[in-house]
Design a protein around this motif. Structure first.
Motif, PDB file in Angstrom:
ATOM      1  N   VAL A   1      -9.913  17.425  13.697  1.00  0.00           N
ATOM      2  CA  VAL A   1      -9.100  16.221  13.903  1.00  0.00           C
ATOM      3  C   VAL A   1      -8.042  16.476  14.971  1.00  0.00           C
ATOM      4  CG1 VAL A   1      -7.462  14.628  12.816  1.00  0.00           C
ATOM      5  CG2 VAL A   1      -9.531  15.308  11.600  1.00  0.00           C
ATOM      6  N   ASN A   2      -7.359  17.605  14.892  1.00  0.00           N
ATOM      7  CA  ASN A   2      -6.344  17.938  15.905  1.00  0.00           C
ATOM      8  C   ASN A   2      -6.943  17.979  17.304  1.00  0.00           C
ATOM      9  OD1 ASN A   2      -4.254  18.122  14.050  1.00  0.00           O
ATOM     10  ND2 ASN A   2      -4.521  20.317  13.757  1.00  0.00           N
ATOM     11  N   GLN A   3      -8.139  18.522  17.433  1.00  0.00           N
ATOM     12  CA  GLN A   3      -8.819  18.577  18.727  1.00  0.00           C
ATOM     13  C   GLN A   3      -9.161  17.173  19.221  1.00  0.00           C
ATOM     14  OE1 GLN A   3      -9.201  21.276  20.561  1.00  0.00           O
ATOM     15  NE2 GLN A   3     -10.290  20.203  22.183  1.00  0.00           N
ATOM     16  N   ALA A   4      -9.556  16.298  18.307  1.00  0.00           N
ATOM     17  CA  ALA A   4      -9.947  14.937  18.691  1.00  0.00           C
ATOM     18  C   ALA A   4      -8.759  14.121  19.192  1.00  0.00           C
ATOM     19  CB  ALA A   4     -10.607  14.232  17.516  1.00  0.00           C
ATOM     20  N   ILE A   5      -7.574  14.369  18.652  1.00  0.00           N
ATOM     21  CA  ILE A   5      -6.404  13.567  19.042  1.00  0.00           C
ATOM     22  C   ILE A   5      -5.420  14.372  19.891  1.00  0.00           C
ATOM     23  CG2 ILE A   5      -6.588  12.003  17.080  1.00  0.00           C
ATOM     24  CD1 ILE A   5      -4.259  13.538  15.793  1.00  0.00           C
TER      25      ILE A   5
ATOM     26  N   ARG B   1     -12.392   7.177  15.271  1.00  0.00           N
ATOM     27  CA  ARG B   1     -13.615   6.404  14.998  1.00  0.00           C
ATOM     28  C   ARG B   1     -14.758   6.839  15.906  1.00  0.00           C
ATOM     29  NH1 ARG B   1     -11.259   0.393  14.009  1.00  0.00           N
ATOM     30  NH2 ARG B   1     -10.712   0.703  11.818  1.00  0.00           N
ATOM     31  N   GLU B   2     -14.441   7.058  17.173  1.00  0.00           N
ATOM     32  CA  GLU B   2     -15.472   7.484  18.120  1.00  0.00           C
ATOM     33  C   GLU B   2     -16.029   8.868  17.774  1.00  0.00           C
ATOM     34  OE1 GLU B   2     -13.664   7.388  21.953  1.00  0.00           O
ATOM     35  OE2 GLU B   2     -13.649   5.197  22.061  1.00  0.00           O
ATOM     36  N   LYS B   3     -15.169   9.781  17.403  1.00  0.00           N
ATOM     37  CA  LYS B   3     -15.570  11.165  17.174  1.00  0.00           C
ATOM     38  C   LYS B   3     -16.262  11.381  15.824  1.00  0.00           C
ATOM     39  CE  LYS B   3     -15.370  15.674  17.887  1.00  0.00           C
ATOM     40  NZ  LYS B   3     -16.062  16.364  18.928  1.00  0.00           N
ATOM     41  N   PHE B   4     -15.739  10.760  14.762  1.00  0.00           N
ATOM     42  CA  PHE B   4     -16.199  11.092  13.417  1.00  0.00           C
ATOM     43  C   PHE B   4     -16.957   9.983  12.696  1.00  0.00           C
ATOM     44  CE2 PHE B   4     -12.376  13.719  14.142  1.00  0.00           C
ATOM     45  CZ  PHE B   4     -12.984  14.960  14.096  1.00  0.00           C
ATOM     46  N   GLU B   5     -16.938   8.760  13.185  1.00  0.00           N
ATOM     47  CA  GLU B   5     -17.567   7.625  12.518  1.00  0.00           C
ATOM     48  C   GLU B   5     -17.236   7.628  11.022  1.00  0.00           C
ATOM     49  OE1 GLU B   5     -21.722   7.826  13.438  1.00  0.00           O
ATOM     50  OE2 GLU B   5     -21.370   7.573  15.582  1.00  0.00           O
TER      51      GLU B   5
ATOM     52  N   MET C   1      -5.462   9.782   6.875  1.00  0.00           N
ATOM     53  CA  MET C   1      -6.455  10.101   5.864  1.00  0.00           C
ATOM     54  C   MET C   1      -7.790   9.673   6.447  1.00  0.00           C
ATOM     55  SD  MET C   1      -8.755   9.365   3.341  1.00  0.00           S
ATOM     56  CE  MET C   1      -8.642   7.607   3.262  1.00  0.00           C
ATOM     57  N   ILE C   2      -8.730  10.607   6.527  1.00  0.00           N
ATOM     58  CA  ILE C   2     -10.022  10.321   7.129  1.00  0.00           C
ATOM     59  C   ILE C   2     -11.127  10.898   6.248  1.00  0.00           C
ATOM     60  CG2 ILE C   2      -9.802  12.337   8.641  1.00  0.00           C
ATOM     61  CD1 ILE C   2     -11.520  10.786  10.707  1.00  0.00           C
ATOM     62  N   LYS C   3     -12.138  10.067   6.005  1.00  0.00           N
ATOM     63  CA  LYS C   3     -13.296  10.467   5.206  1.00  0.00           C
ATOM     64  C   LYS C   3     -14.529  10.325   6.087  1.00  0.00           C
ATOM     65  CE  LYS C   3     -15.587   9.438   0.820  1.00  0.00           C
ATOM     66  NZ  LYS C   3     -15.574   8.555  -0.359  1.00  0.00           N
ATOM     67  N   SER C   4     -15.233  11.449   6.284  1.00  0.00           N
ATOM     68  CA  SER C   4     -16.363  11.444   7.194  1.00  0.00           C
ATOM     69  C   SER C   4     -17.408  12.475   6.778  1.00  0.00           C
ATOM     70  CB  SER C   4     -15.889  11.749   8.615  1.00  0.00           C
ATOM     71  OG  SER C   4     -16.974  11.875   9.499  1.00  0.00           O
ATOM     72  N   LYS C   5     -18.655  12.216   7.175  1.00  0.00           N
ATOM     73  CA  LYS C   5     -19.742  13.168   6.933  1.00  0.00           C
ATOM     74  C   LYS C   5     -19.591  14.414   7.817  1.00  0.00           C
ATOM     75  CE  LYS C   5     -23.060   9.703   5.510  1.00  0.00           C
ATOM     76  NZ  LYS C   5     -24.334   9.040   5.786  1.00  0.00           N
TER      77      LYS C   5
ATOM     78  N   ILE D   1      -5.081   6.654  18.308  1.00  0.00           N
ATOM     79  CA  ILE D   1      -5.516   7.613  17.288  1.00  0.00           C
ATOM     80  C   ILE D   1      -6.702   7.047  16.517  1.00  0.00           C
ATOM     81  CG2 ILE D   1      -4.871   8.721  15.113  1.00  0.00           C
ATOM     82  CD1 ILE D   1      -2.022   8.991  16.277  1.00  0.00           C
ATOM     83  N   ILE D   2      -6.612   5.796  16.118  1.00  0.00           N
ATOM     84  CA  ILE D   2      -7.701   5.155  15.372  1.00  0.00           C
ATOM     85  C   ILE D   2      -8.970   5.131  16.210  1.00  0.00           C
ATOM     86  CG2 ILE D   2      -8.491   2.949  14.421  1.00  0.00           C
ATOM     87  CD1 ILE D   2      -5.548   2.493  13.543  1.00  0.00           C
ATOM     88  N   ARG D   3      -8.853   4.737  17.471  1.00  0.00           N
ATOM     89  CA  ARG D   3     -10.024   4.656  18.345  1.00  0.00           C
ATOM     90  C   ARG D   3     -10.674   6.034  18.534  1.00  0.00           C
ATOM     91  NH1 ARG D   3     -10.502   5.773  23.446  1.00  0.00           N
ATOM     92  NH2 ARG D   3      -8.271   5.700  23.854  1.00  0.00           N
ATOM     93  N   LEU D   4      -9.855   7.047  18.802  1.00  0.00           N
ATOM     94  CA  LEU D   4     -10.388   8.394  19.017  1.00  0.00           C
ATOM     95  C   LEU D   4     -11.092   8.940  17.767  1.00  0.00           C
ATOM     96  CD1 LEU D   4      -7.426   9.985  21.003  1.00  0.00           C
ATOM     97  CD2 LEU D   4      -9.708   9.453  21.890  1.00  0.00           C
TER      98      LEU D   4
END
Length: 114
Positions: free
Chosen positions: A91-95, A49-53, A73-77, A44-47
């Motif tokens: 997020v659901n699509q990414a994981i 990080r790759e998708k949203f930086e 909890m994710i904070k992203s541009k 989950i962390i890897r996916l």
């Protein structure tokens, strides 16, 4: 009656000998896992990080170590100018590969405006 007294005294001795600085239920509140859930959590962390930086990312197994319920909890541009529903869908699509094995998900998305 003797058995009861002996049993009570052995419980008292165990309670005194036990360290109370680390309660038994502490595992419920940690992100460590028991049976391979680290793989799910790491994936989950890897996916994400790759998708949203993300500038901030927290993924925690809150199911007591069984890997069935995660708090994210994710904070992203990437969430700027998005409604909450839209960012949660992102997020659901990414994981989605890991999501089929999860029974519950607590999700908080924050738009990073910097």
């Amino acid at each position: 009656m003797y058995f009861r007294l002996a049993w009570r005294s052995s419980l008292a001795a165990r309670a005194q000998a036990q360290s109370w600085s680390h309660p038994v239920y502490a595992r419920m509140f940690t992100s460590s896992s028991v049976r391979g859930e680290e793989d799910k959590q790491e994936k989950i962390i890897r996916l994400l990080r790759e998708k949203f930086e993300p500038s901030d990312l927290q993924v925690q197994d809150v199911s007591g170590g069984c890997g069935s319920f995660f708090a994210i909890m994710i904070k992203s541009k990437a969430f700027a100018d998005k409604r909450t529903v839209q960012s949660h869908r992102m997020v659901n699509q990414a994981i989605k590969d890991v999501f089929q094995d999860i029974h519950g998900l607590q999700l908080k998305t924050i738009a990073d405006k910097d």
